[in-house]
Design an enzyme around this catalytic site. Structure first.
Site, PDB file in Angstrom:
ATOM      1  N   HIS A 168       0.843  -1.222  -0.099  1.00 18.69           N
ATOM      2  CA  HIS A 168      -0.140  -0.075  -0.189  1.00 18.69           C
ATOM      3  C   HIS A 168       0.778   1.210   0.007  1.00 18.69           C
ATOM      4  CE1 HIS A 168       0.885   0.179   4.381  1.00 18.69           C
ATOM      5  NE2 HIS A 168       0.716   1.195   4.344  1.00 18.69           N
TER       6      HIS A 168
HETATM    7  C1  UD1 Z   1      -2.092   5.840   5.283  1.00 16.83           C
HETATM    8  C2  UD1 Z   1      -0.932   6.572   5.791  1.00 16.83           C
HETATM    9  C3  UD1 Z   1       0.263   5.401   5.843  1.00 16.83           C
HETATM   10  C4  UD1 Z   1      -0.171   4.243   6.455  1.00 16.83           C
HETATM   11  C5  UD1 Z   1      -1.582   3.649   5.819  1.00 16.83           C
HETATM   12  C6  UD1 Z   1      -2.186   2.598   6.666  1.00 16.83           C
HETATM   13  C7  UD1 Z   1      -0.474   8.836   5.384  1.00 16.83           C
HETATM   14  C8  UD1 Z   1       0.241  10.002   4.540  1.00 16.83           C
HETATM   15  N1  UD1 Z   1      -0.324   7.758   5.025  1.00 16.83           N
HETATM   16  O1  UD1 Z   1      -1.947   5.688   3.951  1.00 16.83           O
HETATM   17  O2  UD1 Z   1       1.399   5.953   6.482  1.00 16.83           O
HETATM   18  O3  UD1 Z   1       0.597   2.991   6.281  1.00 16.83           O
HETATM   19  O4  UD1 Z   1      -2.530   4.737   5.984  1.00 16.83           O
HETATM   20  O5  UD1 Z   1      -3.005   1.848   6.058  1.00 16.83           O
HETATM   21  O6  UD1 Z   1      -1.266   9.148   6.353  1.00 16.83           O
HETATM   22  N2  UD1 Z   1      -9.232   5.012   0.771  1.00 16.83           N
HETATM   23  C9  UD1 Z   1     -10.533   4.339   0.429  1.00 16.83           C
HETATM   24  N3  UD1 Z   1     -11.098   3.992   1.653  1.00 16.83           N
HETATM   25  C10 UD1 Z   1     -10.625   4.258   2.978  1.00 16.83           C
HETATM   26  C11 UD1 Z   1      -9.294   4.854   2.912  1.00 16.83           C
HETATM   27  C12 UD1 Z   1      -8.740   5.095   1.989  1.00 16.83           C
HETATM   28  O7  UD1 Z   1     -10.960   4.223  -0.407  1.00 16.83           O
HETATM   29  O8  UD1 Z   1     -11.211   3.779   4.206  1.00 16.83           O
HETATM   30  C13 UD1 Z   1      -8.378   5.141  -0.674  1.00 16.83           C
HETATM   31  C14 UD1 Z   1      -8.665   6.537  -1.148  1.00 16.83           C
HETATM   32  O9  UD1 Z   1      -8.558   6.607  -2.561  1.00 16.83           O
HETATM   33  C15 UD1 Z   1      -7.573   7.312  -0.618  1.00 16.83           C
HETATM   34  C16 UD1 Z   1      -6.464   6.296  -0.639  1.00 16.83           C
HETATM   35  O10 UD1 Z   1      -7.003   5.056  -0.273  1.00 16.83           O
HETATM   36  O11 UD1 Z   1      -7.053   8.735  -1.468  1.00 16.83           O
HETATM   37  C17 UD1 Z   1      -5.238   6.615   0.384  1.00 16.83           C
HETATM   38  O12 UD1 Z   1      -5.741   6.822   1.638  1.00 16.83           O
HETATM   39  P1  UD1 Z   1      -5.081   7.699   2.724  1.00 16.83           P
HETATM   40  O13 UD1 Z   1      -5.445   7.534   3.922  1.00 16.83           O
HETATM   41  O14 UD1 Z   1      -4.579   9.036   2.392  1.00 16.83           O
HETATM   42  O15 UD1 Z   1      -3.454   7.059   2.586  1.00 16.83           O
HETATM   43  P2  UD1 Z   1      -2.932   5.452   2.886  1.00 16.83           P
HETATM   44  O16 UD1 Z   1      -2.519   4.880   1.587  1.00 16.83           O
HETATM   45  O17 UD1 Z   1      -4.300   4.790   3.409  1.00 16.83           O
HETATM   46  N1  UDP Z   2      -3.934  -5.280   8.785  1.00 18.69           N
HETATM   47  C1  UDP Z   2      -5.383  -5.957   8.717  1.00 18.69           C
HETATM   48  N2  UDP Z   2      -5.972  -6.207   7.837  1.00 18.69           N
HETATM   49  C2  UDP Z   2      -5.408  -6.056   6.596  1.00 18.69           C
HETATM   50  C3  UDP Z   2      -4.077  -5.936   6.394  1.00 18.69           C
HETATM   51  C4  UDP Z   2      -3.605  -5.199   7.508  1.00 18.69           C
HETATM   52  O1  UDP Z   2      -6.068  -5.943   9.934  1.00 18.69           O
HETATM   53  O2  UDP Z   2      -6.191  -6.500   5.352  1.00 18.69           O
HETATM   54  C5  UDP Z   2      -3.524  -4.912  10.127  1.00 18.69           C
HETATM   55  C6  UDP Z   2      -2.009  -5.688  10.305  1.00 18.69           C
HETATM   56  O3  UDP Z   2      -2.276  -7.039  10.767  1.00 18.69           O
HETATM   57  C7  UDP Z   2      -1.229  -4.794  11.219  1.00 18.69           C
HETATM   58  C8  UDP Z   2      -1.920  -3.328  10.394  1.00 18.69           C
HETATM   59  O4  UDP Z   2      -3.276  -3.571   9.994  1.00 18.69           O
HETATM   60  O5  UDP Z   2      -1.657  -4.974  12.516  1.00 18.69           O
HETATM   61  C9  UDP Z   2      -0.909  -2.615   9.617  1.00 18.69           C
HETATM   62  O6  UDP Z   2      -1.444  -1.719   8.911  1.00 18.69           O
HETATM   63  P1  UDP Z   2      -1.110  -1.059   7.716  1.00 18.69           P
HETATM   64  O7  UDP Z   2      -0.085  -2.216   6.695  1.00 18.69           O
HETATM   65  O8  UDP Z   2      -2.483  -0.532   6.748  1.00 18.69           O
HETATM   66  O9  UDP Z   2      -0.283   0.090   7.855  1.00 18.69           O
HETATM   67  P2  UDP Z   2       1.393   0.340   8.384  1.00 18.69           P
HETATM   68  O10 UDP Z   2       1.645  -0.611   9.537  1.00 18.69           O
HETATM   69  O11 UDP Z   2       2.469   0.288   7.268  1.00 18.69           O
HETATM   70  O12 UDP Z   2       1.342   1.863   8.694  1.00 18.69           O
END
Ligand code: UD1
Ligand code: UDP
Length: 361
Positions: free
Chosen positions: A204
């Site tokens: 991601h």
């Molecule tokens: C964010 C964090 C990242 C973290 C990740 C965990 C920032 C800059 N990044 O990244 O550090 O590792 O969360 O998962 O804060 N979207 C949906 N539904 C949702 C959420 C997101 O469709 O419920 C889609 C949208 O298109 C959105 C994109 O995902 O634009 C990215 O979401 P965003 O929260 O901006 O960043 P993440 O990639 O989730």
């Molecule tokens: N996780 C989850 N379901 C998923 C993918 C990840 O519950 O489909 C959990 C995972 O076990 C861990 C956390 O989400 O506890 C990690 O989140 P993510 O990878 O989104 O973000 P990061 O840790 O890189 O910020």
């Protein structure tokens, strides 16, 4: 003690579940939970509140997705209003997301002391949005709760005062211990998987999803592995959107099982039973180690350097499909005995230690 906790993204729900439980059990402590709404899909948010028994947030800001400036700015404005209304003694933030940054800035400007859980992690790559968020959050925080010795070292190097740094261990390890026993009998069978006979993957990070060529290489590499061994990949919405944008969904191998994001309990089951985990997630890298499963990290660098040093984690910059395939297959074949030092991530009492330290402050 009145404390406002700001969370908004998937990993923060898991981390906060641990600390919030301790705060709730502490006499004289009132926690006001603020959900920024950064993650909002049912399987990116609600499922964690239900499974991990997190109370309904007092404030749900409903910010949603957007560019970094717009998203962080909207959060900042909304969190400031909450802080002016609640007048807390402290503000608690987790990790390195835009929700973390907005919480840190809103509180620091209003002179509300900030406590940062997962302080001191560094990739030393300022192109990562997370690196900017964590550096700023650390430097406006009063209490820096570091998960590892390496994180403490980073904070000292940046001149953070010794009396602000607390090595408490990793709250995600607490979560793995506390919730990890709530196993699910049917997770593997629902997906047609057999224990120790599949690769679990998650992707991601912006650097792996935003640019077409990198994304293509990652999914071509995972597809090549899937032609030898089942690969299951719970797909983050960011990555699904990127695959759609690049028209790559149909080009993945049918053996690459792309499924919707999972709840924590199903995810832990998949982690425990995987042969190898291939990921660019920070949390999943550590969970692989907690469950003693080898991990391949598909990034140029990692903040969790101790796992690379011990050989549990193999860093494979995902430059092209062949490199990814070779890296994962090498990890599958690697039968070396690896050391697993006790308390590398603390003793599973980080949540309690954080609560005690905040209460005493
Ligand atoms: C964010 C964090 C990242 C973290 C990740 C965990 C920032 C800059 N990044 O990244 O550090 O590792 O969360 O998962 O804060 N979207 C949906 N539904 C949702 C959420 C997101 O469709 O419920 C889609 C949208 O298109 C959105 C994109 O995902 O634009 C990215 O979401 P965003 O929260 O901006 O960043 P993440 O990639 O989730
Ligand atoms: N996780 C989850 N379901 C998923 C993918 C990840 O519950 O489909 C959990 C995972 O076990 C861990 C956390 O989400 O506890 C990690 O989140 P993510 O990878 O989104 O973000 P990061 O840790 O890189 O910020």
């Amino acid at each position: 003690m009145k404390i406002v906790t700001v969370i908004g993204a998937r990993p923060q729900f898991i981390k906060a579940a641990v600390v919030s439980r301790w705060l709730r059990e502490t006499p004289g402590c009132e926690e006001i939970l603020v959900h920024t709404g950064q993650h909002y899909d049912e399987n990116m948010s609600d499922v964690f509140f239900q499974e991990l028994e997190i109370p309904k947030p007092t404030y749900h800001l409903g910010i949603g997705s957007g560019g970094h400036g717009a998203q962080t700015g909207r959060m900042l404005e909304a969190i400031e209003k909450v802080l002016l209304e609640c007048k807390p003694d402290k503000l608690l933030i987790y990790g390195d997301t835009n929700s973390t940054l907005a919480g840190a800035l809103a509180a620091a400007k209003l002179h509300v002391p900030v406590a940062h859980v997962e302080a001191g992690l560094r990739s030393f790559n300022r192109k990562m949005p997370e690196e900017i968020n964590r550096v700023v959050a650390d430097h406006v925080s009063m209490w820096l709760f570091a998960p590892t010795a390496a994180a403490v070292h980073n904070l000292r190097n940046e001149g953070v005062a010794e009396n602000q740094i607390f090595l408490v261990g990793d709250v995600m390890y607490d979560a793995a211990i506390y919730f990890g026993t709530r196993t699910r009998a049917d997770t593997l069978s629902k997906l047609g998987l057999q224990s120790k006979n599949y690769v679990l993957a998650t992707i991601h990070r912006a650097e792996n999803t935003d640019a077409g060529p990198r994304l293509r290489g990652v999914f071509a590499g995972l597809s090549a592995i899937a032609d030898e061994l089942p690969v299951v990949l719970p797909l983050h919405p960011r990555t699904r959107a990127a695959l759609n944008r690049e028209k790559l969904l149909d080009k993945c191998s049918p053996n690459l099982r792309l499924v919707d994001p999972l709840g924590y309990l199903d995810m832990v089951m998949l982690e425990k039973h995987a042969s190898v985990i291939a990921t660019d997630s920070g949390g999943v890298q550590k969970e692989a180690f907690f469950h003693r499963v080898p991990c391949v990290t598909l990034r140029d660098e990692t903040e969790w350097v101790e796992l690379v040093e011990l050989g549990w984690n193999r860093l494979v910059p995902p430059t092209d499909a062949d490199t990814i395939e070779a890296g994962v297959l090498a990890s599958l074949r690697d039968t070396k005995t690896r050391l697993a030092p006790a308390e590398l991530y603390g003793g599973g009492q980080a949540g309690e230690a954080i609560t005690r330290l905040l209460q005493a402050a």
